[in-house]
Design an enzyme around this catalytic site. Structure first.
Site, short mmCIF file in Angstrom:
data_model
loop_
_atom_site.label_atom_id
_atom_site.label_comp_id
_atom_site.label_asym_id
_atom_site.label_seq_id
_atom_site.Cartn_x
_atom_site.Cartn_y
_atom_site.Cartn_z
CE LYS A 201 -12.16 4.55 -0.44
NZ LYS A 201 -13.39 4.43 0.66
N GLY A 354 -0.43 5.01 10.19
CA GLY A 354 -0.30 3.65 10.61
C GLY A 354 0.35 2.78 9.74
N GLY A 377 -3.73 9.99 11.12
CA GLY A 377 -4.77 11.06 10.67
C GLY A 377 -4.39 12.46 11.63
P1 AMP Z 1 -4.96 4.59 3.41
O1 AMP Z 1 -5.52 4.10 4.57
O2 AMP Z 1 -5.68 5.52 2.49
O3 AMP Z 1 -3.39 5.17 3.79
O4 AMP Z 1 -4.45 3.43 2.87
C1 AMP Z 1 -3.98 2.38 3.13
C2 AMP Z 1 -4.60 1.07 2.41
O5 AMP Z 1 -4.50 1.40 1.00
C3 AMP Z 1 -3.84 -0.33 2.47
O6 AMP Z 1 -4.47 -1.11 3.50
C4 AMP Z 1 -3.48 -0.67 1.21
O7 AMP Z 1 -3.77 -2.18 0.91
C5 AMP Z 1 -4.36 -0.06 0.44
N1 AMP Z 1 -4.11 0.26 -1.07
C6 AMP Z 1 -2.82 0.59 -1.61
N2 AMP Z 1 -2.69 0.48 -2.84
C7 AMP Z 1 -3.95 0.17 -3.37
C8 AMP Z 1 -4.23 -0.28 -4.50
N3 AMP Z 1 -3.59 0.05 -5.58
N4 AMP Z 1 -5.62 -0.77 -4.61
C9 AMP Z 1 -6.47 -0.86 -3.54
N5 AMP Z 1 -5.95 -0.67 -2.14
C10 AMP Z 1 -4.67 -0.08 -2.20
#
Ligand code: AMP
Length: 399
Positions: A201, A354, A377
């Site tokens: 996100k 992580g 974080g």
């Molecule tokens: P974050 O915790 O925000 O760093 O997000 C990490 C997570 O983002 C991982 O578990 C990925 O599976 C997910 N992710 C990466 N790319 C996508 C995507 N295109 N659509 C949905 N989830 C995603």
């Protein structure tokens, strides 16, 4: 920013409380699957033992939310620590109960005591003063070596620091290393400096993105967050992850990047799938041709090539967040390829978060990176320019 240094403390023969981050991943049988965080604490612990200290180790594990939950017990961590230190590590049955207080008071020089999971106490995450006081009462000195939780104002991280004066508290070697390294990068990076930002996100990394813009030369976006930017540019992103409430913010970031002369890259193609699943039907499509109802789950080969070109002349790379759903093999290719580009480059390479650390480890390029931060974080908040609550009262005041 200079931190209180453990080497300036008069530790010889004293009792030391070390806040560690032993929040390690475990499999369904309770086996530790990655002990990097435990190994990272060893130099501070050994330093204290070399000073003939009695050492009390404290950490949280998972989120037991103030309850005693046996699957979150530190038993496996104490066992691993015993192997690594090659000496007895006693584990107390509670955190600040009779057993812990009794064992702490009887602890002798050269002995190691580990307290049970700090989050068995509800006061830990509430920064409860009484809990901080009880923890502080166990030792003469306080050392924070838990970078991964230093962005949290918790009782064993923030509250406890107020019970020790500057001659009785300091940062451990790991915390010091993280703050020094990340601080230096953000103050004075060797240019060109590129930030690769991915993950699910925009919301989680919004502040970091805004704060990074004036400091970097290039930003490469991947992962789910790319689609909020693409939608803002007017493209049809199908059923891809999007944060509609952040469209304006995404536009502002792109405007700001343009104003500052920062090159801002978005994926030019994606691996689109008909559902969020390993057995989905998938297709490589341009960002303008995502089929209706389909979702982009990885960056495509053209983007990999483009990002490889963009990274070829950079001297510093900061990477936080995967390029796709790397947990599923089918959508891990983009992240893997970028990991290899970063690993093979001659730039200073910093991996934070992580997921990204996990990803580079899975494909075996972790040793090629210049620095892997133990805190996701925490490293981001540091890069946003914030003073972390656990670090604030360990900053050395001017003499
Ligand atoms: P974050 O915790 O925000 O760093 O997000 C990490 C997570 O983002 C991982 O578990 C990925 O599976 C997910 N992710 C990466 N790319 C996508 C995507 N295109 N659509 C949905 N989830 C995603």
């Amino acid at each position: 920013m200079e931190l209180l240094n453990i080497k300036n403390l008069d530790l010889a023969g004293k009792k030391v409380f070390i806040r560690c981050d032993f929040n390690v991943p475990m499999d369904e049988f309770g086996n530790i699957s990655d002990d990097r965080r435990i190994r990272s604490a060893i130099s501070t612990i050994n330093y204290c033992l070399d000073q003939n200290c009695a050492v009390i180790l404290a950490s949280h594990l998972g989120r037991p939310e103030g309850q005693v939950v046996s699957k979150y017990s530190l038993i496996p961590v104490a066992r691993r620590m015993h192997h690594l230190l090659k000496r007895e590590v006693e584990l107390s049955a509670d955190v600040v109960g009779d057993d812990a207080l009794d064992k702490a008071s009887k602890l002798k020089s050269g002995e190691v005591l580990m307290l049970e999971n700090l989050r068995y106490e509800a006061g830990e995450t509430k920064n409860d003063k009484e809990l901080s006081k009880k923890l502080a009462s166990m030792a003469d000195f306080y050392i924070n070596d838990a970078f991964g939780v230093s962005h949290r104002a918790h009782a064993s991280v923030e509250g406890i620091t107020h019970f020790f004066d500057d001659k009785h508290k300091a940062a451990g070697f790991l915390l010091q290393k993280e703050i020094d390294f990340l601080g230096k990068i953000i103050q004075n990076p060797v240019r060109p400096f590129a930030a690769i930002v991915g993950g699910s996100k925009v919301s989680g990394k919004l502040e970091a993105l805004i704060n990074l813009l004036p400091r970097v030369d290039k930003v490469l976006i991947g992962g789910g967050m790319a689609f909020t930017f693409l939608k803002k540019l007017g493209y049809d992103i199908g059923a891809s992850l999007v944060e509609d409430d952040l469209l304006e913010e995404a536009g502002r970031i792109m405007e700001e990047a343009k104003k500052l002369g920062v090159k801002f890259y978005l994926p030019v193609d994606v691996v689109a799938a008909d559902k969020f699943s390993e057995d989905a039907i998938s297709r490589i499509v341009s960002y303008q041709e995502i089929p209706s109802g389909w979702m982009g789950l990885d960056i495509g080969p053209a983007t990999v090539r483009l990002y490889g070109e963009v990274l070829s002349d950079v001297q510093t790379v900061l990477w936080n967040g995967p390029m796709g759903v790397y947990e599923m093999d089918k959508f891990a290719r983009g992240s893997n390829k970028i990991a290899h580009f970063v690993a093979d480059s001659y730039a200073t390479t910093i991996v934070g978060g992580g997921d990204t650390a996990d990803l580079v480890q899975r494909i075996g390029v972790d040793d090629e990176m210049t620095f892997i931060s133990t805190g996701g974080g925490a490293s981001l908040e540091l890069l946003e320019g914030k003073i972390l609550p656990g670090v604030a009262s360990l900053i050395r005041k001017e003499d």
